[in-house]
Design an enzyme around this catalytic site. Sequence first.
Site: not given
Length: 140
Positions: A74, A78
């Site tokens: 994750y 990002k």
Amino acid sequence: DIKDPEKWKEEFKEGEITAMFSCLGTLRKHGKKNQLKVDRDLPIAGAKLAKYYKIPHVSLVSSIGADSKSCFFYTKTKGEAENGILESGVDRVSIFRPGLIIDRRNDKRCVECFTRYFCCCISSVSARKIGMAMRIDAEI
């Protein structure tokens, strides 16, 4: 269709838009391929269109801990989105890295609800406050 950047071109008109906001995100349960597209590829595509149509400012909601070299999927995704937008050549980029986002209108996330109530030491912010901060930043 939000997942097709080619269709976004109809919304982009040179000189009429002063800022683009990217607040996209999806859930892990939708699969890594979809998460990469929504959390990384679409924001980068939007920034490239912003550059093409001379939109001077792109604002991105990312994540606390975002880092393209992270070993966590994750935060790595990002971080890659942030890098891609910064490399797009847009005049101005604002990156917001909130912790836990609460009070989303469009979905309820069990892990976030649990964290909100049982882990009070984790910073949280409402989606509304993030939006207000992004708007104020764009007006500066």
